[in-house]
Design a protein around this motif. Sequence first.
Motif, PDB file in Angstrom:
ATOM      1  N   ALA A 336       0.861  -1.186   0.000  1.00  0.00           N
ATOM      2  CA  ALA A 336       0.000   0.000   0.000  1.00  0.00           C
ATOM      3  C   ALA A 336       0.893   1.230   0.000  1.00  0.00           C
ATOM      4  N   GLU A 337       0.454   2.290  -0.705  1.00  0.00           N
ATOM      5  CA  GLU A 337       1.288   3.473  -0.877  1.00  0.00           C
ATOM      6  C   GLU A 337       0.589   4.740  -0.380  1.00  0.00           C
ATOM      7  N   ALA A 338       1.375   5.823  -0.330  1.00  0.00           N
ATOM      8  CA  ALA A 338       0.876   7.132   0.100  1.00  0.00           C
ATOM      9  C   ALA A 338      -0.364   7.514  -0.685  1.00  0.00           C
ATOM     10  N   GLY A 339      -1.343   8.070   0.020  1.00  0.00           N
ATOM     11  CA  GLY A 339      -2.600   8.479  -0.594  1.00  0.00           C
ATOM     12  C   GLY A 339      -3.689   7.445  -0.464  1.00  0.00           C
ATOM     13  N   GLN A 340      -3.315   6.190  -0.209  1.00  0.00           N
ATOM     14  CA  GLN A 340      -4.304   5.121  -0.128  1.00  0.00           C
ATOM     15  C   GLN A 340      -4.780   4.933   1.313  1.00  0.00           C
ATOM     16  N   ILE A 341      -5.958   4.327   1.420  1.00  0.00           N
ATOM     17  CA  ILE A 341      -6.468   3.857   2.702  1.00  0.00           C
ATOM     18  C   ILE A 341      -6.393   2.337   2.672  1.00  0.00           C
ATOM     19  N   ALA A 342      -5.746   1.765   3.659  1.00  0.00           N
ATOM     20  CA  ALA A 342      -5.489   0.327   3.655  1.00  0.00           C
ATOM     21  C   ALA A 342      -5.967  -0.312   4.949  1.00  0.00           C
TER      22      ALA A 342
END
Length: 679
Positions: A336-342
């Motif tokens: 998962a990367e920056a900007g995402q909700i995980a």
Amino acid sequence: MRTLNLGILAHVDAGKTSLTERLLQAAGVIDEVGSVDAGSTRTDSLDLERRRGITIKSAVVSFTLGGTGVNLIDTPGHPDFIAEVERVLNLLDGAVLVVSAVEGVQAQTRVLYRALRRLGVPTVVFVNKIDRAGARTDDLVRDLRAKLDPAMVAVDAVDGLGTATADSEPRERDAAYTEDLLEALLDSAADTAPTEAGRVDDLVDAYLDDPAPTDHSGMSHVARDAALDAAFAERVALARAHPVHFGSAITGTGIDGLVAGLGRYLPGSEGDPAGPLSGTVFKVERGPAGERIAYARLFSGAVAVRDRVPVGDGREGKVTGISVFEDGDDHARSRAEAGQIAKLRGLGEVRIGDAIGRPPKLRTEHFLRPALETVVAPVRERDRPALHTALTHLAEQDPLIGLRHDESRRELSVSLYGEVQKEVIGSTLAEEHGLEVDFRTSTVICVERVTGSGEAVEVIAKAPNPFLATVGLRIEPGPGIDFRLGVELGSMPFAFFKAVEETVHDTLREGLHGWQVEGATVTMTRSGYWARQSSAHGGFDKSMSSTAGDFRSLVPLVLMDALRRAGTVVCEPLHRFRIELPAADLGGVLAALAKLRAVPEPPEIRGSRCALEGTIPAGAVHGLGQRLPGLTSGEGVLESVFERHEPVTGPVPSRPRTDANPLDREAYLLALTRRVTGG
């Protein structure tokens, strides 16, 4: 891809969950719009949510609109779940505040807008239900300006208002629209820095000096209108102004205009996936096997399965599974990367509010504390241990539930924002844990404030101190709970100072009358310890050596002695209320308010209607809400919000202690002895 973390907020029944369904359909995630009444919506997944037709827990759904990846968070609208809303606000790049075209600005609308404004969340207003009988446009915009913010601009025009064929289209560029934009710009700059306000003034002056420029190409009109639009969009991005869209989530009209507005007005986020890991946990739930699953927004960096990551205050966890919200659902991913909700699995004792990696710079949090509490008792006595475990799990999901365990009375208490929460907690315990419970009558949660200065000290090896520690503490009024050192930091091991500070905070959860102490500065004025000693045979001798446990045991005695000398006053929560009612019923309502110890202000009478504001003890709000319909023939509308704590008048309420009671030295030492020996 640009990411927009978007919240949808509204007073209950304004239609925000239906709007979420429309946005999902517009993005191609679903083919058919779900129904709140039928319990078929995508985001209301709890059985109780579907039965009652309200949102209780925040839900996340992601989709793509016009090249922008949207993480949409559907939040509760009922005031009993305001904490669920407030913890989400730190995640948002922007918000849609939904207002009913019929009911207009309601109690929770004001509470939500104040939170959005305080935290600086850029906000677009969507006026829903324009197809309903009684729907309003111009009057409603005037109410929005008067009750929420003067910098509101209607960017849509409505045809067929209040009919099934009601339609919404963007407003024409005319003199009235330009005037609305200019007024909003001036209003938005009223309380800003001089340089910022100056730029707005210059733009407005250009229009006022030459309202009708002439140019054979027409470009001067276009260029200046574009500059005006850009200035307004800039003010919206700064949460200083707000466009107002109109439509109907049921018929779908106005949705295209709203989608365009989201892209035009709300800034997205551009986190750096190559940067240091930084995120925050805003929700925790339990998986099928009882494991904790953390919902986290990532502001920077990336996390992969099997990574070991810092969690909270120095803990570490190994990520064993990742799901990322994409295309209307969460999907298993390896990263998962920056900007995402995980959704992250494997983080052990993760809690709501924990940082993942480096703590992100968040907006200031401001959770309204619950004003009520109730005792929860199992119907079957054999279920008491299971009830404690279940309530502990619920407290993990909502830290403000404030679970208290009174061991001597064998009672479990939880904090509440309102009576609806009892039903939610009861249903959750029954459906998820198989537990039947009863609730006692809710009581008001008070606080204690320090009224003077008090000091106490106990010295090592000097009666009556039985612990190998010297502790001197002074307590006096102050902001928050602030611990300070009045001794040299190197005068004893840091672990001992840490033990003192942590125990000070723990001890002040229950003051002289059993309520949490707020607003106090505690200074350590004296310290001392015995260094690690060895017996004649070279082994460590506890009887001759100080430990952190000595300080943890001694601090409550010293601190409560100092607090007793300082004194405290018990304060109850007061709510500010507003009642809109028929003027003919004012006398009866004023009489009822007097019995409830409310303090009303002079009424504002407008023809046959009047508005009444004032303060009322939090414990009387529920009773007022129950009596108001009968006093006003069902026409009275009540809204209330916590305002402040004030000293209690009359008998001072107390709350039973749950600790070992350091106010009673003999009982306290006996409780410690039993705890150590297991007796």
